[in-house]
Write a protein that holds these residues in place. Structure first.
Motif, mmCIF file in Angstrom:
data_model
loop_
_atom_site.group_PDB
_atom_site.id
_atom_site.type_symbol
_atom_site.label_atom_id
_atom_site.label_comp_id
_atom_site.label_asym_id
_atom_site.label_seq_id
_atom_site.Cartn_x
_atom_site.Cartn_y
_atom_site.Cartn_z
ATOM 1 N N PHE A 220 37.587 16.483 -1.675
ATOM 2 C CA PHE A 220 37.556 16.324 -0.215
ATOM 3 C C PHE A 220 37.650 14.853 0.213
ATOM 4 O O PHE A 220 37.743 14.547 1.397
ATOM 5 C CB PHE A 220 36.292 16.957 0.371
ATOM 6 N N GLY A 221 37.545 13.960 -0.749
ATOM 7 C CA GLY A 221 37.829 12.552 -0.452
ATOM 8 C C GLY A 221 36.728 11.769 0.240
ATOM 9 O O GLY A 221 37.013 10.813 0.966
ATOM 10 N N ASP A 222 35.463 12.110 -0.005
ATOM 11 C CA ASP A 222 34.371 11.296 0.564
ATOM 12 C C ASP A 222 34.498 9.844 0.097
ATOM 13 O O ASP A 222 34.220 8.902 0.839
ATOM 14 C CB ASP A 222 33.001 11.830 0.116
ATOM 15 N N CYS A 223 34.917 9.686 -1.163
ATOM 16 C CA CYS A 223 35.053 8.343 -1.746
ATOM 17 C C CYS A 223 36.104 7.530 -0.984
ATOM 18 O O CYS A 223 35.887 6.360 -0.665
ATOM 19 C CB CYS A 223 35.425 8.452 -3.223
ATOM 20 N N ALA A 224 37.229 8.171 -0.685
ATOM 21 C CA ALA A 224 38.296 7.459 0.032
ATOM 22 C C ALA A 224 37.832 7.076 1.434
ATOM 23 O O ALA A 224 38.178 6.016 1.953
ATOM 24 C CB ALA A 224 39.545 8.330 0.109
ATOM 25 N N GLU A 225 37.011 7.944 2.020
ATOM 26 C CA GLU A 225 36.550 7.672 3.383
ATOM 27 C C GLU A 225 35.624 6.467 3.469
ATOM 28 O O GLU A 225 35.676 5.706 4.423
ATOM 29 C CB GLU A 225 35.825 8.898 3.928
ATOM 30 N N VAL A 226 34.757 6.296 2.459
ATOM 31 C CA VAL A 226 33.787 5.189 2.551
ATOM 32 C C VAL A 226 34.342 3.866 2.043
ATOM 33 O O VAL A 226 33.743 2.817 2.276
ATOM 34 C CB VAL A 226 32.472 5.466 1.780
ATOM 35 N N CYS A 227 35.467 3.903 1.351
ATOM 36 C CA CYS A 227 35.981 2.660 0.756
ATOM 37 C C CYS A 227 36.333 1.651 1.857
ATOM 38 O O CYS A 227 37.162 1.929 2.715
ATOM 39 C CB CYS A 227 37.211 2.961 -0.094
ATOM 40 N N PRO A 228 35.708 0.463 1.837
ATOM 41 C CA PRO A 228 35.929 -0.494 2.931
ATOM 42 C C PRO A 228 37.285 -1.183 2.882
ATOM 43 O O PRO A 228 37.685 -1.823 3.847
ATOM 44 C CB PRO A 228 34.800 -1.516 2.739
ATOM 45 N N MET B 200 43.466 14.727 -5.435
ATOM 46 C CA MET B 200 42.753 13.910 -6.421
ATOM 47 C C MET B 200 42.786 12.453 -5.969
ATOM 48 O O MET B 200 43.832 11.955 -5.548
ATOM 49 C CB MET B 200 43.420 14.017 -7.800
ATOM 50 N N PRO B 201 41.632 11.766 -6.042
ATOM 51 C CA PRO B 201 41.616 10.359 -5.625
ATOM 52 C C PRO B 201 42.223 9.428 -6.676
ATOM 53 O O PRO B 201 42.161 9.714 -7.870
ATOM 54 C CB PRO B 201 40.127 10.058 -5.458
ATOM 55 N N ILE C 38 28.541 7.497 -3.221
ATOM 56 C CA ILE C 38 28.678 8.703 -2.393
ATOM 57 C C ILE C 38 29.145 9.925 -3.179
ATOM 58 O O ILE C 38 28.889 11.057 -2.767
ATOM 59 C CB ILE C 38 29.624 8.437 -1.198
ATOM 60 N N CYS C 39 29.791 9.718 -4.309
ATOM 61 C CA CYS C 39 30.358 10.870 -5.032
ATOM 62 C C CYS C 39 29.241 11.764 -5.584
ATOM 63 O O CYS C 39 28.461 11.338 -6.427
ATOM 64 C CB CYS C 39 31.242 10.384 -6.176
#
Ligand code: SF4
Ligand code: SF4
Length: 207
Positions: free
Chosen positions: A144-152, A163-164, A180-181
């Motif tokens: 779902f990409g939580d990691c991509a969302e928080v990346c500054p 897949m990220p 966050i993952c």
């Protein structure tokens, strides 16, 4: 008319008393700060990413000036060597060079099927709360990409299989993706460490 003038005089007097009190309080409670703290804060990039281990650039600048050599001055990954050298100039010390580190995703799964139909909120943390997530692999990415969302720095993009992927040049090793993952799939590693087993499966093989 007299009443208005009286009110104006009272209000003016109160304002003056308050102003004088504030000025006295400011003098009494004044805390002297090391001028180097502001200089260092101005050098730092101001992204407040937390890569240095502090909550923001201002806190890192404060820690450096107050630490008396106990805090390393090379912890700002986004600032890089240039910033480290400049901080060293202000503090009168020379810092060790620090190898660039990046986030590495420890999952290389592709097209993992779902074991059930998940219809909750579209983020990894919520999906994880439902039996560890909808994917057949209990260790792998939920997509779902939580990691991509928080990346500054927008260093993570999601591919067509959800897949990220980390864009190394953009990664500043802040660790927000790792935090966050819900599957703990990220490790922050030195770039020279390029051999990875990109899988978190802990099951034993068939004996
Ligand atoms: S790596 Fe983690 S946070 Fe990123 S999409 Fe996969 S499960 Fe979600
Ligand atoms: S990929 Fe992860 S560690 Fe790198 S900048 Fe983005 S959130 Fe930070």
């Amino acid at each position: 008319m007299d009443v208005i003038i009286s009110i104006a005089i009272v209000m003016g007097s109160l304002g003056m008393i308050l102003g004088i009190s504030l000025a006295i309080a400011a003098r009494i409670f004044y805390i002297e700060t090391d001028p180097r703290q502001d200089q260092i804060e101005n050098l730092l990039p101001g992204v407040n990413c937390g890569a240095c281990g502090f909550t923001g650039c201002d806190r890192y600048a404060e820690a450096i000036t107050k630490s008396k050599d106990k805090i390393e001055i090379n912890l700002c990954t986004p600032g890089g060597e240039e910033t480290t050298e400049a901080i060293g100039g202000i503090m009168g010390v020379k810092a060790e060079k620090r190898e660039k580190r990046i986030a590495v995703l420890m999952c290389s799964a592709k097209n993992v099927k779902d074991k059930f139909s998940y219809s909750g909120p579209g983020n990894c943390r919520s999906a994880f709360l439902t039996q560890g997530g909808q994917k057949n692999c209990k260790y792998g990415c939920l997509g779902f990409g939580d990691c991509a969302e928080v990346c500054p720095t927008e260093a993570i993009y999601m591919d067509e299989n959800n897949m990220p992927h980390v864009i190394e040049e953009r990664c500043i090793a802040c660790g927000k993706c790792a935090e966050i993952c819900p599957k703990n799939l990220y490790q922050i590693l030195p770039v020279s460490n390029y051999v990875h087993v990109r899988c978190k499966n802990l099951d034993k093989g068939v004996s």
